[in-house]
Design an enzyme around this catalytic site. Structure first.
Site, PDB file in Angstrom:
ATOM      1  CE  LYS A   1       0.466   3.552   3.701  1.00  0.00           C
ATOM      2  NZ  LYS A   1       0.492   2.283   3.807  1.00  0.00           N
TER       3      LYS A   1
HETATM    4  C1  LIG Z   1       2.812   4.361   9.104  1.00  0.00           C
HETATM    5  C2  LIG Z   1       3.580   3.538   8.038  1.00  0.00           C
HETATM    6  N1  LIG Z   1       4.814   3.450   7.771  1.00  0.00           N
HETATM    7  C3  LIG Z   1       5.671   2.895   6.804  1.00  0.00           C
HETATM    8  C4  LIG Z   1       4.727   2.151   6.129  1.00  0.00           C
HETATM    9  C5  LIG Z   1       5.616   1.497   4.952  1.00  0.00           C
HETATM   10  O1  LIG Z   1       5.288   1.903   3.432  1.00  0.00           O
HETATM   11  P1  LIG Z   1       5.458   0.880   2.460  1.00  0.00           P
HETATM   12  O2  LIG Z   1       4.519  -0.179   2.498  1.00  0.00           O
HETATM   13  O3  LIG Z   1       5.170   1.712   1.104  1.00  0.00           O
HETATM   14  O4  LIG Z   1       6.639   0.212   2.574  1.00  0.00           O
HETATM   15  C6  LIG Z   1       3.305   2.193   6.125  1.00  0.00           C
HETATM   16  C7  LIG Z   1       2.431   1.353   4.867  1.00  0.00           C
HETATM   17  O5  LIG Z   1       2.752   0.332   4.634  1.00  0.00           O
HETATM   18  C8  LIG Z   1       2.672   2.808   7.133  1.00  0.00           C
HETATM   19  O6  LIG Z   1       1.420   2.672   7.145  1.00  0.00           O
END
Ligand SMILES: Cc1ncc(COP(=O)(O)O)c(C=O)c1O
Length: 390
Positions: free
Chosen positions: A185
């Site tokens: 991110k």
């Molecule tokens: C749009 C979106 N939602 C949710 C997530 C979930 O986040 P995480 O990987 O930090 O659990 C991500 C990224 O991985 C994402 O790009």
């Protein structure tokens, strides 16, 4: 030419500030946010940056979304409308709360939920709309949610500091905004998440859900169902240093995106995101008209050394075996066995043709980074122009 990558230090803003942050926490001897100060400070800084009253940290973006879904309190079998083009972390928390993910089709150029399709999907069991600001472009579902009278949860994992057309920051428009601090991110602490809200009731529910339903300021008793989704002090201290760098990261990503946008504007058969300065440029998405196809163009870009991929996902989320065939709990497919409130197809090929066309044929994503120089951008522009035959 090699491109800065979010997979290593070349494309990350991790430096002396993060090293100091980790050392500060280690020296303190307190690594848990229950008794430490870093995560609480991160929450304050996140809320202040967004001009809202509350932020609650979590151990991942998925956990942050789970806090939000739990806080809007669907009954088992209630429906939450979301996008077929996202990370599975958007959908898993809906299932985990025994609610049913209901997809709606998307805009053919942004890949964001189409407000008219969302309006058509609203039914008596709709408990929330979970908007995903894909790649960093605002999915504007504010009016649809308001008209339907259902809470809007915003998945801002890819959209740090994205703005709606009227200038409002995403994450501040609905009931709850959710963010991810995962490795890929804009800013990262490895894994981590944050939610923001102006509603003290939702904030308290989320804090309890992240900490076993335990009101730490009251007593050792458990007032509601909760897990342990706490962020550690190490992650929180790194996230604070990263959050301070966020405006610079955005400015640099936008500067580079502005250059590529100008270089590709007007190319026949090539559609670019509309507003460079409102977009967060997590990736640089391009939508192609036939006869151009994403696989063919991505293949040529990869051959030219440009970090680009066709489709973003291998398949839209409504094709995921986790929804179409796999058991959810034990051998049971509950809550997916709750009958649909209307005759809209839920899952499987053909259900959402615009999303399917984007993934299979027209959507191309180029990795984006705040460390791209003009030379990187110019080489990408040359490669794209050659790949589309311009
Ligand atoms: C749009 C979106 N939602 C949710 C997530 C979930 O986040 P995480 O990987 O930090 O659990 C991500 C990224 O991985 C994402 O790009």
């Amino acid at each position: 030419m090699s491109y800065p990558s979010m997979a290593d230090a070349s494309g990350r803003t991790l430096g002396a500030e993060e090293l100091d942050a980790v050392a500060r926490v280690l020296r303190s001897g307190m690594l848990s946010s229950v008794w430490g100060t870093e995560v609480r400070a991160l929450e304050r800084e996140m809320a202040d940056r967004h001009g809202v009253s509350h932020a609650v940290a979590a151990s991942s973006g998925t956990a942050a979304l789970h806090l939000a879904v739990a806080a809007v309190a669907p009954d088992p079998g209630d429906e939450i409308i979301t996008s077929p083009i996202s990370d599975f972390g958007t959908v898993a928390p809906i299932l985990a709360q025994n609610a049913v993910p209901v997809f709606a089709d998307v805009d053919p150029y942004t890949g964001n939920l189409d407000p008219a399709a969302v309006a058509a999907a609203i039914g008596p069991r709709t408990r929330a709309i979970l908007a995903v600001h894909l790649f960093g472009a605002a999915a504007d579902l504010r009016a649809v949610a308001h008209t339907a009278g259902v809470p809007l949860i915003e998945d801002c994992a890819q959209a740090w500091l994205t703005r709606y057309p009227d200038g409002q920051l995403v994450g501040t428009a609905g009931a709850i905004g959710c963010f991810s601090l995962q490795q890929w991110k804009h800013i990262t602490c490895g894994d981590g998440g944050l939610t923001i809200t102006d509603d003290p009731v939702l904030a308290r529910r989320m804090r309890l859900f992240a900490d076993k339903g335990w009101p730490r300021d009251e007593a050792r008793r458990h007032v509601s169902l909760g897990l342990n989704y706490r962020m550690t002090e190490l992650a929180g201290a790194v996230a604070r240093a990263q959050l301070a760098k966020l405006p610079g990261v955005l400015a640099d990503r936008r500067r580079a995106a502005r250059r590529l946008h100008a270089a590709l504007a007007g190319l026949p058969g090539v559609h670019l995101p509309a507003d460079v300065d409102a977009h967060a440029w997590w990736l640089f998405p391009i939508v192609l008209d036939p006869p151009l196809t994403n696989r063919q163009v991505a293949g040529k870009l990869a051959a030219a050394g440009v970090p680009a991929r066709a489709g973003y996902l291998d398949q839209p989320l409504h094709h995921a075996p986790a929804l179409t065939e796999a058991p959810v709990y034990g051998t049971s497919r509950f809550p997916l066995t709750v009958p649909p409130a209307d005759r809209l197809p839920r899952y499987g090929p053909g259900a959402f043709p615009v999303a399917e066309r984007l993934i299979d044929q027209s959507l191309l994503v180029i990795d984006w980074n705040e460390r791209y120089t003009d030379a990187h951008v110019d080489e990408i522009a040359r490669a794209v122009r050659a790949a589309v035959g311009a």
